[in-house]
Design an enzyme around this catalytic site. Structure first.
Site, PDB file in Angstrom:
ATOM      1  CD  GLU A   1     108.506 -25.879  34.728  1.00 38.33           C
ATOM      2  OE1 GLU A   1     108.464 -25.088  33.859  1.00 38.33           O
ATOM      3  OE2 GLU A   1     108.180 -27.006  34.706  1.00 38.33           O
TER       4      GLU A   1
ATOM      5  CG  ASN B   1     106.798 -28.166  41.604  1.00 44.32           C
ATOM      6  OD1 ASN B   1     107.146 -29.211  41.938  1.00 44.32           O
ATOM      7  ND2 ASN B   1     106.015 -27.951  40.307  1.00 44.32           N
TER       8      ASN B   1
ATOM      9  CG  HIS C   1     107.935 -34.398  34.169  1.00 42.61           C
ATOM     10  ND1 HIS C   1     106.375 -34.945  34.312  1.00 42.61           N
ATOM     11  CD2 HIS C   1     107.740 -32.889  34.772  1.00 42.61           C
ATOM     12  CE1 HIS C   1     105.736 -33.791  34.764  1.00 42.61           C
ATOM     13  NE2 HIS C   1     106.314 -32.949  35.015  1.00 42.61           N
TER      14      HIS C   1
ATOM     15  CD  GLU D   1     104.669 -30.760  37.530  1.00 39.33           C
ATOM     16  OE1 GLU D   1     104.658 -31.075  36.503  1.00 39.33           O
ATOM     17  OE2 GLU D   1     104.417 -29.495  38.046  1.00 39.33           O
TER      18      GLU D   1
ATOM     19  CG  ASP E   1     105.158 -37.804  33.755  1.00 38.07           C
ATOM     20  OD1 ASP E   1     106.255 -37.346  33.885  1.00 38.07           O
ATOM     21  OD2 ASP E   1     104.251 -36.985  32.934  1.00 38.07           O
TER      22      ASP E   1
HETATM   23  C1  XIL Z   1     101.447 -29.246  31.476  1.00 39.12           C
HETATM   24  C2  XIL Z   1     100.219 -29.903  31.494  1.00 39.12           C
HETATM   25  O1  XIL Z   1     100.075 -31.044  31.647  1.00 39.12           O
HETATM   26  C3  XIL Z   1      99.492 -29.631  29.924  1.00 39.12           C
HETATM   27  O2  XIL Z   1      98.141 -29.824  29.852  1.00 39.12           O
HETATM   28  C4  XIL Z   1      99.687 -27.974  29.653  1.00 39.12           C
HETATM   29  O3  XIL Z   1      99.257 -28.013  28.227  1.00 39.12           O
HETATM   30  C5  XIL Z   1     101.247 -27.519  29.668  1.00 39.12           C
HETATM   31  O4  XIL Z   1     101.562 -28.145  31.080  1.00 39.12           O
HETATM   32  N1  XIL Z   1     105.742 -28.778  34.483  1.00 39.12           N
HETATM   33  C6  XIL Z   1     104.608 -28.397  35.268  1.00 39.12           C
HETATM   34  C7  XIL Z   1     103.126 -28.402  34.630  1.00 39.12           C
HETATM   35  O5  XIL Z   1     104.862 -27.529  36.324  1.00 39.12           O
HETATM   36  O6  XIL Z   1     102.385 -27.391  35.044  1.00 39.12           O
HETATM   37  C8  XIL Z   1     103.099 -28.676  33.306  1.00 39.12           C
HETATM   38  O7  XIL Z   1     101.752 -29.242  32.944  1.00 39.12           O
HETATM   39  C9  XIL Z   1     104.081 -29.918  32.994  1.00 39.12           C
HETATM   40  C10 XIL Z   1     105.456 -29.551  33.323  1.00 39.12           C
END
Ligand code: XIL
Length: 297
Positions: free
Chosen positions: A127, A169, A205, A232, A234
């Site tokens: 990020e 990422n 996401h 990631e 969802d």
């Molecule tokens: C999130 C986790 O799912 C949570 O449990 C934590 O509190 C915060 O981080 N992008 C990412 C992940 O790269 O590491 C994040 O994970 C979600 C967004």
């Protein structure tokens, strides 16, 4: 195949989940994990705050629980994440300049060396690009150490674990837009100058829809000579099952797309509280999104 992992494997891919060490004793959770998935990512346990809570003192107990669970079951492991502006330990948050740069290099060296040979792909930098139309870097303490911090991070990771794939990422990179193009330009520059980078992770996401150029965006990165991974995933909303189908088919259509990771197992495990964005309901039952994903594989 009859499970996500087995079906993905038949297509030469992995299908993974982000998991939490403290949930491995929950039998419903562990049974789904062990049955369905052949790759894992530590949801929090390999982040900087978890692995180096005070400077120079490393703590691997929870990360090791995930690694040993995965290794004993033949699951691959994605490493997440060596450096990030978020979830830094308190001692690093207010650091800057050469002290922070040295701390970053030491952190990467220590963690990547600790897990050398065990991680198939590392999110070396997470990020680092800004949202919005500029296509530039996000402001952070790391960015303020100098624009070369990302390439230093990748070179350091390569030296520590030469066989892991090294990934950049990010999120909001799920179509061709200013942010994904900024990252594309960085990858192209790294490739032209020999900075080690092997893969780009697309967090994905999503909320009820996906850009029509999602697959084309994955493909343009692959065409630079890097692998791509959906890291990631969802998806919230009533169109969820259809969007899981689209994303899964996009990965399969791109030969350099190595696999898909969903960011949790059951809806109750999701960081997106109340949005029910995952493949299993809170009781561990397969959802329609599960079936559409399995059918797409
Ligand atoms: C999130 C986790 O799912 C949570 O449990 C934590 O509190 C915060 O981080 N992008 C990412 C992940 O790269 O590491 C994040 O994970 C979600 C967004």
């Amino acid at each position: 195949g009859t499970t996500l992992g087995a079906s993905a494997a038949e297509r030469g891919r992995y299908f993974g989940a982000a998991i939490a060490a403290f949930k491995l004793s929950d039998s419903t959770y562990a049974n789904i994990l062990n049955r369905e998935f052949n790759s894992v990512t530590a949801e929090n346990e390999m982040k900087w705050d978890a692995t180096e809570p005070s400077q120079g003192n490393f703590s691997y107990t929870n990360a090791d629980r995930i690694v040993s669970h995965a290794q004993s079951r033949g699951m691959a492991i994605r490493g997440h994440a060596l450096v990030w502006h978020s979830q830094q330990p308190g001692w690093a948050q207010n650091m800057g300049g050469s002290a922070l740069r040295s701390a970053m290099v030491n952190h990467i060296t220590q963690v990547a060396t600790k897990y050398r040979g065990k991680i198939h792909s590392w999110d070396v930098v997470n990020e680092a690009f800004a949202d919005g139309g500029g296509g530039g870097r996000r402001d952070s303490n790391l960015q303020r150490t100098g624009n070369d911090w990302i390439e230093v991070a990748f070179r350091t990771a390569r030296a520590a674990d030469p066989n892991a794939k090294l990934c950049y990422n990010d999120y909001n990179t799920d179509g061709i837009n200013a942010k994904s193009t900024g990252i594309y330009n960085m990858v192209q520059d790294f490739k032209s100058r020999g900075v080690p980078i092997d893969c780009v992770g697309f967090q994905s996401h999503l909320s009820n829809s996906v850009s029509s150029d999602y697959q084309a965006n994955l493909q343009r990165f692959a065409n630079l000579g890097v692998d791509v991974q959906i890291t990631e995933l969802d998806i919230s909303g009533s169109n969820q099952a259809a969007v899981y189908d689209t994303v899964t088919r996009a990965c399969l259509a791109v030969s350099r797309c190595n696999g898909i990771t969903v960011w949790g197992i059951r809806d109750s495990d999701s960081w997106r509280t109340g949005q029910n964005p995952l493949l299993f309901d809170s009781s561990g039952n397969k959802k329609q999104a599960y079936t559409s994903t399995l059918n797409a594989l």
